[in-house]
Each structure stands twice: as structure tokens, then as C-alpha cells.
Design an enzyme around this catalytic site. Structure first.
Site, PDB file in Angstrom:
ATOM      1  N   THR A  13       0.831  -1.209   0.000  1.00  0.00           N
ATOM      2  CA  THR A  13       0.000   0.000   0.000  1.00  0.00           C
ATOM      3  C   THR A  13       0.860   1.252   0.000  1.00  0.00           C
ATOM      4  O   THR A  13       0.495   2.281  -0.555  1.00  0.00           O
ATOM      5  CB  THR A  13      -0.890  -0.014   1.260  1.00  0.00           C
ATOM      6  OG1 THR A  13      -1.768  -1.118   1.154  1.00  0.00           O
ATOM      7  CG2 THR A  13      -1.699   1.251   1.420  1.00  0.00           C
ATOM      8  N   TYR A  23      -7.728   1.920  -4.180  1.00  0.00           N
ATOM      9  CA  TYR A  23      -6.354   2.138  -4.620  1.00  0.00           C
ATOM     10  C   TYR A  23      -5.761   0.833  -5.108  1.00  0.00           C
ATOM     11  O   TYR A  23      -6.259  -0.256  -4.815  1.00  0.00           O
ATOM     12  CB  TYR A  23      -5.507   2.736  -3.483  1.00  0.00           C
ATOM     13  CG  TYR A  23      -5.232   1.789  -2.343  1.00  0.00           C
ATOM     14  CD1 TYR A  23      -6.107   1.679  -1.262  1.00  0.00           C
ATOM     15  CD2 TYR A  23      -4.093   0.991  -2.343  1.00  0.00           C
ATOM     16  CE1 TYR A  23      -5.846   0.804  -0.220  1.00  0.00           C
ATOM     17  CE2 TYR A  23      -3.826   0.112  -1.300  1.00  0.00           C
ATOM     18  CZ  TYR A  23      -4.722   0.028  -0.241  1.00  0.00           C
ATOM     19  OH  TYR A  23      -4.468  -0.840   0.782  1.00  0.00           O
ATOM     20  N   THR A  89       1.702  -4.715   4.306  1.00  0.00           N
ATOM     21  CA  THR A  89       1.514  -5.137   5.698  1.00  0.00           C
ATOM     22  C   THR A  89       0.721  -6.439   5.842  1.00  0.00           C
ATOM     23  O   THR A  89       0.787  -7.086   6.880  1.00  0.00           O
ATOM     24  CB  THR A  89       0.806  -4.034   6.520  1.00  0.00           C
ATOM     25  OG1 THR A  89      -0.456  -3.765   5.927  1.00  0.00           O
ATOM     26  CG2 THR A  89       1.638  -2.775   6.569  1.00  0.00           C
ATOM     27  N   ASP A  90      -0.013  -6.828   4.788  1.00  0.00           N
ATOM     28  CA  ASP A  90      -0.896  -8.004   4.923  1.00  0.00           C
ATOM     29  C   ASP A  90      -0.139  -9.268   5.294  1.00  0.00           C
ATOM     30  O   ASP A  90      -0.613 -10.058   6.115  1.00  0.00           O
ATOM     31  CB  ASP A  90      -1.647  -8.268   3.606  1.00  0.00           C
ATOM     32  CG  ASP A  90      -2.821  -7.316   3.405  1.00  0.00           C
ATOM     33  OD1 ASP A  90      -3.133  -6.550   4.324  1.00  0.00           O
ATOM     34  OD2 ASP A  90      -3.426  -7.355   2.313  1.00  0.00           O
ATOM     35  N   LYS A 162      -0.576  -8.404  12.895  1.00  0.00           N
ATOM     36  CA  LYS A 162      -1.430  -7.360  12.313  1.00  0.00           C
ATOM     37  C   LYS A 162      -2.801  -7.495  12.970  1.00  0.00           C
ATOM     38  O   LYS A 162      -3.468  -8.513  12.816  1.00  0.00           O
ATOM     39  CB  LYS A 162      -1.518  -7.505  10.790  1.00  0.00           C
ATOM     40  CG  LYS A 162      -2.282  -6.344  10.146  1.00  0.00           C
ATOM     41  CD  LYS A 162      -2.197  -6.320   8.635  1.00  0.00           C
ATOM     42  CE  LYS A 162      -2.959  -5.095   8.121  1.00  0.00           C
ATOM     43  NZ  LYS A 162      -2.914  -4.948   6.662  1.00  0.00           N
ATOM     44  N   GLU A 283      -6.635 -30.015  27.308  1.00  0.00           N
ATOM     45  CA  GLU A 283      -7.860 -30.790  27.055  1.00  0.00           C
ATOM     46  C   GLU A 283      -7.624 -31.898  26.038  1.00  0.00           C
ATOM     47  O   GLU A 283      -8.346 -32.885  25.997  1.00  0.00           O
ATOM     48  CB  GLU A 283      -8.959 -29.859  26.547  1.00  0.00           C
ATOM     49  CG  GLU A 283      -9.555 -28.986  27.625  1.00  0.00           C
ATOM     50  CD  GLU A 283     -10.690 -28.144  27.095  1.00  0.00           C
ATOM     51  OE1 GLU A 283     -11.802 -28.669  26.936  1.00  0.00           O
ATOM     52  OE2 GLU A 283     -10.465 -26.951  26.824  1.00  0.00           O
TER      53      GLU A 283
HETATM   54  N1  GLU Z   1      -2.804  -5.555   0.419  1.00  0.00           N
HETATM   55  C1  GLU Z   1      -1.827  -4.582   0.778  1.00  0.00           C
HETATM   56  C2  GLU Z   1      -0.486  -5.261   0.992  1.00  0.00           C
HETATM   57  O1  GLU Z   1      -0.254  -6.016   1.884  1.00  0.00           O
HETATM   58  C3  GLU Z   1      -2.399  -3.829   1.883  1.00  0.00           C
HETATM   59  C4  GLU Z   1      -1.671  -3.737   3.104  1.00  0.00           C
HETATM   60  C5  GLU Z   1      -0.597  -2.697   3.181  1.00  0.00           C
HETATM   61  O2  GLU Z   1       0.354  -2.659   2.448  1.00  0.00           O
HETATM   62  O3  GLU Z   1      -0.765  -1.947   4.105  1.00  0.00           O
HETATM   63  O4  GLU Z   1       0.393  -5.055   0.218  1.00  0.00           O
END
Ligand code: GLU
Length: 327
Positions: A13, A23, A89-90, A162, A283
């Protein structure tokens, strides 16, 4: 003297640009990204590399292996002080953990990204890049392994999660907390945590061998086992259960997994709950069932560890030990 930092861009992103609906990730080049942080030139000397330009949901293990080779090559050069990786970030949790398990260096390797695209109002990317370069230049971060730096916080690859779909403060480290906080140009270390020595260091660097298939199954009320059986029939060598609570699943799933474990499939009980370890033999009698528990590792990180362990020929008996040592 200014430090020498390598900045490797993979997309995300942070390199995103608005379109008519939302985007697109991974559009802008590393040069464009660095133009939005002119203050960097006062901070470090840097070499910028465009490694790929993708949303991190499209990351895969052969690309990751090539990324590891590039980072290792840069870290092996004495004149390089640290590496910054710009990444979506994903899947940052998986990519950082993978790199942490196999890269051999005490130099800081700092992953960063952003939650808002570069073209949005109050984009968080430029400050995150600045802070990541600051962190990669810091002597204080030597020996901490691969870290994530976003929103003024530094997290270990082992612990980072995350936790929010869209917030700029999405990354947390449940239980352990952050390694450090950045305020202005100062880095405040809050943790004595040091990287644990991984037995896989440099082991992935020679050959680009495909990894065995390992699938994750999310636990829920009245879960059905047939998709787990299907996954094994399609070649899965490992099953990660993102179970309920302390990694629990209903009886029919346990029975199915006992059969699979007896047939040599690595079955790991992890949890769909974000906080706290999965403990053995509470368990479910893991010793009797032939299961491994994930300890502190999330299902997605447990999968990375099992893929690497199986590819490098670690025996089933040793895999539980690995989770205790590395998680
Ligand atoms: N889908 C994007 C990625 O992981 C969104 C997450 C981001 O970069 O913040 O590249």
C-alpha cells in the site's frame, strides 16, 4: 559519520495510488517513494533497489527466498550497516518471520510499510520509511533479528501481529510488547529481547527448492473435517489448526487429525485467539494424538516454521522442540 543503508522495495500500500474506487498496491517506484522523504539524505547514505512491486497478498516463497538471498548478500558486505525492506503489511508477519529464521546477521533488518496509500491525505508511508532508516542505522538494534517498524514502534518478527484491518497502529506484539518506540530522532529500547538462534540460518540460501504444502484450517463451532482430508489428498504434508481457545477443535476433527498424524502428516494445534500460548496436553492429549502445539506462534507463523522444518528434513519428534525454542 552517516550509516550505509540498503532500501529494498517490494511494493504494498505504501507504493499504492488511488483509483476511481479505492487504490492499487505496488504502483509507485522506490525512487518516487524516497522523493516523499527528502529528510532521509540528512540521516544516512542509501542504496535503493526495486526488488518487485506487488501487494503482499501476492508474495510467495520462491520470491521470499530470492529476497533472503539479496538481504544476506547486502548484510555480508562490511560497508553496509543495515537493511530496510518496504513491504505490504498483509503478509509482513510471515515474510519477516521467514527472513528471521534464515538470515545470518546481527545487523538490523527493518521491514516497513504503510496502511494508507502514498496519494492519500496524511499518508503514513513517508514517516514510516524515515523511522525504518533511523532504526536500521541504530547500534541499539543489533542482535534483535528482523523487526517491523510502523507507527513509531518496533516489533520483533517473532511476536508481531497485524491486529486491525485499516488502522495505522495495526501492529501489536501480544504479551511481549514492543522492542522499542521512536520519538523524533530518538529510539527508546524497551525490551532486552534478543534474537533466538535459529537452526535454519543460511539453510535456504543455496537452492530454490519448492516448499511442501502446509495448509491452515480455521476452527469454529461444528467444524467439518472433510476439507482437511481433501487438503492431504492434494499433497499437504502439514496441517495447522487455528483452533478455538487453547487450540481446541471438536472430536471429529481430532479423530481425523490423529489418523493423519499416524500417517506422517505434521499436525500443529495453534489458536484463532490472538493472545497467549497454546499449551500441550490440556484438554487434548497431544502426546497420545501425535500432535505438535504452536506455543506462542500464530497459525500463519507456525505454517512458515513447519514448511521450513519439513523442507530441511527435520524429524517429527524435533518439530515440537523447534516451536518451544523459536516461538
Ligand atoms: N494488500 C496490501 C499489501 O499487503 C495492503 C496492506 C498494506 O500494504 O498496508 O500489500
Amino acid at each position: 559519520m552517516k550509516k550505509n543503508i540498503v532500501i529494498i522495495a517490494t511494493g504494498g500500500t505504501i507504493a499504492g495510488e488511488s483509483n476511481s474506487k479505492g487504490y492499487d498496491s505496488g504502483v509507485l517506484t522506490v525512487e518516487r517513494l524516497l522523493e516523499s522523504v527528502p529528510q532521509l539524505s540528512g540521516l544516512a547514505e542509501f542504496e535503493a533497489i526495486q526488488f518487485c512491486n506487488i501487494g503482499s497478498q501476492d508474495m510467495n516463497f520462491s520470491t521470499l527466498q530470492k529476497l533472503v538471498q539479496l538481504i544476506q548478500e547486502k548484510c555480508d558486505r562490511t560497508e553496509i550497516d543495515g537493511v530496510v525492506v518496504i513491504h505490504g503489511t498483509d503478509t509482513m508477519e510471515e515474510s519477516t518471520f521467514f527472513c528471521d529464521l534464515v538470515i545470518d546477521t546481527d545487523k538490523p533488518i527493518v521491514f516497513t510499510g504503510s496502511m494508507r496509500p502514498n496519494s492519500s491525505l496524511s499518508a503514513d508511508g513517508p514517516l514510516n520509511i524515515y523511522n525504518a532508516v533511523l532504526a536500521a542505522s541504530s547500534e541499539q538494534l543489533h542482535g534483535y533479528g528482523v523487526v517491523v517498524c510502523l507507527n513509531g514502534e518496533i516489533h520483533s518478527a517473532r511476536t508481531v501481529l497485524k491486529s486491525h484491518t485499516t488502522s495505522v497502529g495495526t501492529f501489536i506484539s501480544p504479551v511481549s510488547g514492543v522492542i522499542a518506540t521512536i520519538v523524533g530522532n530518538a529510539l527508546f529500547c524497551q525490551s532486552k529481547y534478543r534474537r533466538l538462534r535459529s537452526p535454519f540460518i543460511r539453510s535456504q540460501l543455496q537452492d530454490l527448492i519448492p516448499f511442501p504444502r502446509v495448509d491452515i484450517f480455521y476452527g469454529y463451532t461444528a467444524m467439518n473435517e472433510d476439507l482437511i482430508e481433501y487438503s492431504v489428498s492434494q499433497g499437504a504434508k502439514g496441517i495447522i489448526l487455528a483452533g478455538m481457545g487453547n487450540g481446541n477443535v471438536n472430536k471429529s476433527v481430532v479423530d481425523c487429525c490423529v489418523r493423519l498424524a499416524a500417517a506422517g502428516i505434521c499436525v500443529v494445534r495453534a489458536s484463532r485467539v490472538a493472545n497467549g500460548p497454546v499449551v500441550r496436553n490440556l484438554e487434548i492429549d497431544d502426546s497420545l494424538c501425535g500432535f505438535v502445539v504452536s506455543g506462542n506462534l500464530s497459525p500463519q507463523k507456525a505454517r512458515v516454521l513447519v514448511m521450513i522444518a519439513l523442507q530441511t528434513g527435520v524429524s517429527m519428534n524435533e518439530i515440537q522442540k523447534l516451536f518451544y525454542e523459536l516461538g
